[in-house]
Design an enzyme around this catalytic site. Sequence first.
Site, short mmCIF file in Angstrom:
data_model
loop_
_atom_site.label_atom_id
_atom_site.label_comp_id
_atom_site.label_asym_id
_atom_site.label_seq_id
_atom_site.Cartn_x
_atom_site.Cartn_y
_atom_site.Cartn_z
N LYS A 267 34.67 -66.93 -106.67
CA LYS A 267 35.75 -66.85 -105.69
C LYS A 267 35.50 -67.84 -104.54
CE LYS A 267 36.70 -61.91 -106.31
NZ LYS A 267 38.13 -62.02 -106.63
N ARG A 341 39.64 -55.36 -115.43
CA ARG A 341 40.35 -54.83 -116.60
C ARG A 341 39.39 -54.61 -117.77
NH1 ARG A 341 44.39 -59.77 -116.59
NH2 ARG A 341 44.00 -59.33 -114.37
#
Length: 490
Positions: A267, A341
Amino acid sequence: MTDLISASGDIAAADAEVLVVGVFSGEDAPVLPESLASVDAAFGGRFAEQLATLGNTGGASSLTRLPAPDGLAAKLVVAVGLGDAEHLDDEILRRAAGTAVRAAFGKDTVAIAFEGDPEATATGAALGAYKFDGYKTGGNGAERNGDDAPQTVAVYGASEAAVAKATVLAESVALVKDWSDTPANLLRPPAFAIEIEQAATAAGIEVEILAAEALSAGGYGGVLAVGGGSSAEPRLVRLSYRPEGAAKHVALVGKGITFDSGGINIKPGAGMWDMKGDMAGAAAVVGATLAAAKLGLGVNVTCTVALAENMLSGSSFRPSDVITIRGGMTVEILNTDAEGRLVLADAISRALEDEPDALYDVATLTGGQPIALGRRTMGLMGTEAETERLRRIGEATGEHGWPMPFPEDIVKLMESSIADVSQCATGLKRDGHMVQGGIFLSKFVPEELPWAHLDIAGPADSDSTYGYISKGATGRPVRTLVALLEEFAA
């Protein structure tokens, strides 16, 4: 934590330092409900006039402090606007009560008297009394600080049962906030698992913890891949609440990424500090399960949370990897920063083995959620009946959500040429970024099972203080999940 108590009688005689009263909006001055007649008399019949002079005409959550006159037992009167009397609802009451309690920080005792549902007032007051003390070393002596929450809040008109429920909800929300705001170095997966176990055991809930060896033996490829780059091994924690006579069984599943660096797809530095809260979904479903047990709700609940730290190292998983989720489905990895996920897929697959009547998963899943719906509205995906049910419940609790579709073109983008499913859109397309996560998770849920996915990436944290919400972790959607479990228990 602030002690919430029920109270009745003449509010003018309330034995508290601060008396909080609710007033309705008027054209030139606030409108006083009849229950405030004795308070108005203490002000010489000029209470509304004095408030209007100070600019308070009763708008929702407007607040004015006045020194208490001789006719009142309190030392300070706080008038909070409740808006138009015809449009008064529970969320207005909750926000007004939370605003008032925060305004009384530094005082020991508070009494609140509002029109409307006393349980909503009690809930807002209890939520508003939350304060995260953090890790400052100053002011930790025996004496109270000037900005501490009140020690006691008396809610006039609230039954003991209403106060007890509000207290349980606030305690669960506070625990979720504490966990979500805890620095990542102090709440890595093994430590988080232990804290969950301690809280659940105290509530009489059965606990099972799977460490790395058990995860490997059980085929939990998603959790192991995501947690493989960290020196703190991942965990899968399962809570089982089984009240006697319960007929329905609900599965709750939560994403517990205790810190998300993004892995190899690292990130940007800006805002990465906030990734300590990427476990808020796991914290929320645990908090709701604890509340269900403490309230004695007549519904079986199995809570499954996958805990991992997504770090960058030589053992990190990579874009182009293919992993196998528990149950056998293969996933092509395209972006290591779409890790949530993967752990959810493992946890969902395990939860389905218990054959629940319905399943709900909660996660700070996508950056697309706040882009699409803002920071206060959850994204709801899944079967139509369940997303609509959660929208309705969220409207009542003040934890708003909005159902999202699974467009055919986005579903097509999730196909993989080398695995059963692609982790995210091929070509890393951002189209429908939020619903990509929901579409992926839908591959692991049987079509006939009532299911909803709650993306709380925005609502899990607030960058400002308002109503009963303080800056930082919000504890959402604990109250919505508890209300959902109440429906199953009914």
